[in-house]
Design a protein around this motif. Structure first.
Motif, mmCIF file in Angstrom:
data_model
loop_
_atom_site.group_PDB
_atom_site.id
_atom_site.type_symbol
_atom_site.label_atom_id
_atom_site.label_comp_id
_atom_site.label_asym_id
_atom_site.label_seq_id
_atom_site.Cartn_x
_atom_site.Cartn_y
_atom_site.Cartn_z
ATOM 1 N N CYS A 251 0.953 -0.914 0.199
ATOM 2 C CA CYS A 251 -0.217 0.096 -0.568
ATOM 3 C C CYS A 251 1.102 1.267 -0.074
ATOM 4 O O CYS A 251 0.290 2.327 -0.515
ATOM 5 N N HIS A 252 2.187 0.723 0.757
ATOM 6 C CA HIS A 252 2.797 2.486 0.863
ATOM 7 C C HIS A 252 4.389 2.553 0.041
ATOM 8 O O HIS A 252 4.758 1.217 0.626
ATOM 9 N N SER A 253 4.400 3.732 -0.650
ATOM 10 C CA SER A 253 5.850 3.435 -0.708
ATOM 11 C C SER A 253 6.945 4.555 0.062
ATOM 12 O O SER A 253 6.099 4.856 1.357
ATOM 13 N N ALA A 254 8.053 4.189 0.183
ATOM 14 C CA ALA A 254 8.805 5.043 0.875
ATOM 15 C C ALA A 254 9.199 6.416 0.942
ATOM 16 O O ALA A 254 9.021 6.725 2.061
ATOM 17 N N GLU A 255 8.105 7.068 0.120
ATOM 18 C CA GLU A 255 7.681 8.074 0.221
ATOM 19 C C GLU A 255 7.087 8.332 0.532
ATOM 20 O O GLU A 255 6.102 9.422 1.229
ATOM 21 N N ASP A 256 5.511 7.720 1.114
ATOM 22 C CA ASP A 256 4.524 7.796 0.847
ATOM 23 C C ASP A 256 5.120 8.297 2.777
ATOM 24 O O ASP A 256 4.301 8.309 3.275
ATOM 25 N N LEU A 257 5.460 6.793 3.011
ATOM 26 C CA LEU A 257 6.002 7.216 4.662
ATOM 27 C C LEU A 257 6.481 8.200 4.971
ATOM 28 O O LEU A 257 6.337 9.147 6.556
ATOM 29 N N ALA A 258 7.266 9.091 4.143
ATOM 30 C CA ALA A 258 8.347 10.150 4.358
ATOM 31 C C ALA A 258 7.305 11.575 4.320
ATOM 32 O O ALA A 258 7.350 11.997 5.510
ATOM 33 N N TYR A 259 6.517 11.192 3.664
ATOM 34 C CA TYR A 259 5.608 12.742 3.370
ATOM 35 C C TYR A 259 4.627 12.336 5.001
ATOM 36 O O TYR A 259 4.266 13.639 5.390
ATOM 37 N N SER A 260 4.329 11.355 5.601
ATOM 38 C CA SER A 260 3.025 10.634 6.293
ATOM 39 C C SER A 260 3.982 10.702 7.630
ATOM 40 O O SER A 260 3.540 11.156 8.641
ATOM 41 N N PHE A 261 5.971 10.603 7.730
ATOM 42 C CA PHE A 261 6.396 11.572 8.684
ATOM 43 C C PHE A 261 6.466 12.915 8.863
ATOM 44 O O PHE A 261 5.590 13.208 10.505
ATOM 45 N N VAL A 262 6.829 13.419 7.868
ATOM 46 C CA VAL A 262 6.891 14.580 8.579
ATOM 47 C C VAL A 262 5.599 15.465 8.063
ATOM 48 O O VAL A 262 4.966 17.205 8.744
ATOM 49 N N ASN A 263 4.572 14.497 7.945
ATOM 50 C CA ASN A 263 2.683 15.169 8.899
ATOM 51 C C ASN A 263 2.372 14.516 9.412
ATOM 52 O O ASN A 263 1.215 14.479 9.256
ATOM 53 N N SER A 264 3.060 14.165 10.742
ATOM 54 C CA SER A 264 2.121 13.173 11.482
ATOM 55 C C SER A 264 1.631 13.966 12.960
ATOM 56 O O SER A 264 2.902 15.538 13.115
ATOM 57 N N ASP A 265 1.543 13.580 14.000
ATOM 58 C CA ASP A 265 0.900 14.608 14.769
ATOM 59 C C ASP A 265 0.249 15.647 14.850
ATOM 60 O O ASP A 265 0.110 16.426 15.178
ATOM 61 N N ARG A 266 -0.250 15.145 13.800
ATOM 62 C CA ARG A 266 -1.753 16.319 13.785
ATOM 63 C C ARG A 266 -2.968 15.290 14.068
ATOM 64 O O ARG A 266 -3.187 14.012 14.130
ATOM 65 N N VAL A 267 -4.034 16.221 13.425
ATOM 66 C CA VAL A 267 -5.441 16.164 14.124
ATOM 67 C C VAL A 267 -6.332 15.341 12.517
ATOM 68 O O VAL A 267 -5.816 15.777 11.440
ATOM 69 N N ASP A 268 -6.121 14.288 12.976
ATOM 70 C CA ASP A 268 -6.945 13.363 11.772
ATOM 71 C C ASP A 268 -8.224 13.179 11.802
ATOM 72 O O ASP A 268 -9.198 13.188 12.629
ATOM 73 N N SER A 269 -8.488 14.043 11.223
ATOM 74 C CA SER A 269 -9.710 14.509 10.093
ATOM 75 C C SER A 269 -11.185 13.877 10.219
ATOM 76 O O SER A 269 -12.162 13.949 10.899
ATOM 77 N N LYS A 270 -10.754 12.579 9.805
ATOM 78 C CA LYS A 270 -11.526 11.113 9.589
ATOM 79 C C LYS A 270 -12.123 10.618 11.179
ATOM 80 O O LYS A 270 -12.725 10.572 11.359
ATOM 81 N N LEU A 271 -11.014 10.053 12.035
ATOM 82 C CA LEU A 271 -11.096 9.775 13.752
ATOM 83 C C LEU A 271 -11.316 10.816 13.925
ATOM 84 O O LEU A 271 -11.750 10.713 15.330
ATOM 85 N N GLY A 272 -10.813 12.818 14.363
ATOM 86 C CA GLY A 272 -11.162 13.558 15.237
ATOM 87 C C GLY A 272 -9.897 13.593 16.329
ATOM 88 O O GLY A 272 -10.796 14.134 17.409
ATOM 89 N N VAL A 273 -9.144 12.992 16.396
ATOM 90 C CA VAL A 273 -8.031 12.548 17.197
ATOM 91 C C VAL A 273 -6.889 13.077 16.251
ATOM 92 O O VAL A 273 -6.243 12.448 15.316
ATOM 93 N N ARG A 274 -5.690 13.354 17.629
ATOM 94 C CA ARG A 274 -4.503 13.700 17.294
ATOM 95 C C ARG A 274 -3.343 12.437 16.981
ATOM 96 O O ARG A 274 -3.800 11.099 18.031
#
Length: 189
Positions: A114-137
């Protein structure tokens, strides 16, 4: 009734000295056995359990060159953790079977399904944010754990498990190579 003669000072001294020698000998023997085991385990055993190496999986050498992993050292702790992260992402079923329960005929058997190395990198730099679908950080580690549980139908590792930590280090190394800063988006926005 005859009683044995009372012990003399010299017989008490001999007994005490013999006991002290026995204690010293046993202590020396135990220390020598421990030192011998450590030397054998590290130098002569050939048993992979005693080494911190991760097996080199197909594609690692190319990945290492493409993302300049040697920047962090050719054989340092960080580089070995990134290699283990690579193994976990691209060969999950072999390196993290306790966190996967793949049914027969399942399309996804590893994180890279499901994920490429670049997907993981972008997820890493955008982590620790509120997920709009789940409504939690959601931290990066929570997303990895969520993926193990939902996408791979596996068990949830603890947040400190190397199966989570090393994927984070892999994502961090790729983000560094791509020059991504906090909050970077794929579309440049």
């Amino acid at each position: 009734m005859d009683q044995p003669p009372p012990p003399t000072a010299s017989s008490e001294f001999r007994a005490k000295t013999a006991l002290e020698r026995l204690i010293r000998f046993r202590t020396f023997a135990l220390v020598a056995a421990m030192v011998g085991f450590v030397v054998w385990a590290h130098l002569a055993s050939g048993v992979p359990v005693f080494r911190s190496d991760s097996p080199v999986e197909p594609g690692w050498d190319r990945f290492r060159a493409d993302y300049d992993i040697d920047h962090f050292g050719v054989d340092g702790q960080f580089a070995r953790a990134v290699q283990n992260g690579y193994n976990l992402v691209y060969h999950t079923e072999r390196h993290a079977p306790r966190f996967t329960r793949i049914a027969a005929g399942a399309a996804v058997t590893s994180c890279s399904g499901c994920h490429s190395a670049e997907d993981l990198a972008y997820s890493f730099v955008n982590s620790d944010r509120v997920d709009s679908k789940l409504g939690v950080r959601m931290s990066f580690e929570d997303r990895v754990r969520w993926c193990y549980a939902n996408s791979l139908n596996g068990f949830v590792p603890t947040i400190y498990d190397p199966a989570v930590r090393d994927i984070r280090l892999l994502a961090r190394a790729v983000a560094r190579h791509l020059g991504l800063g906090e909050g970077a988006r794929r579309n440049g926005g």
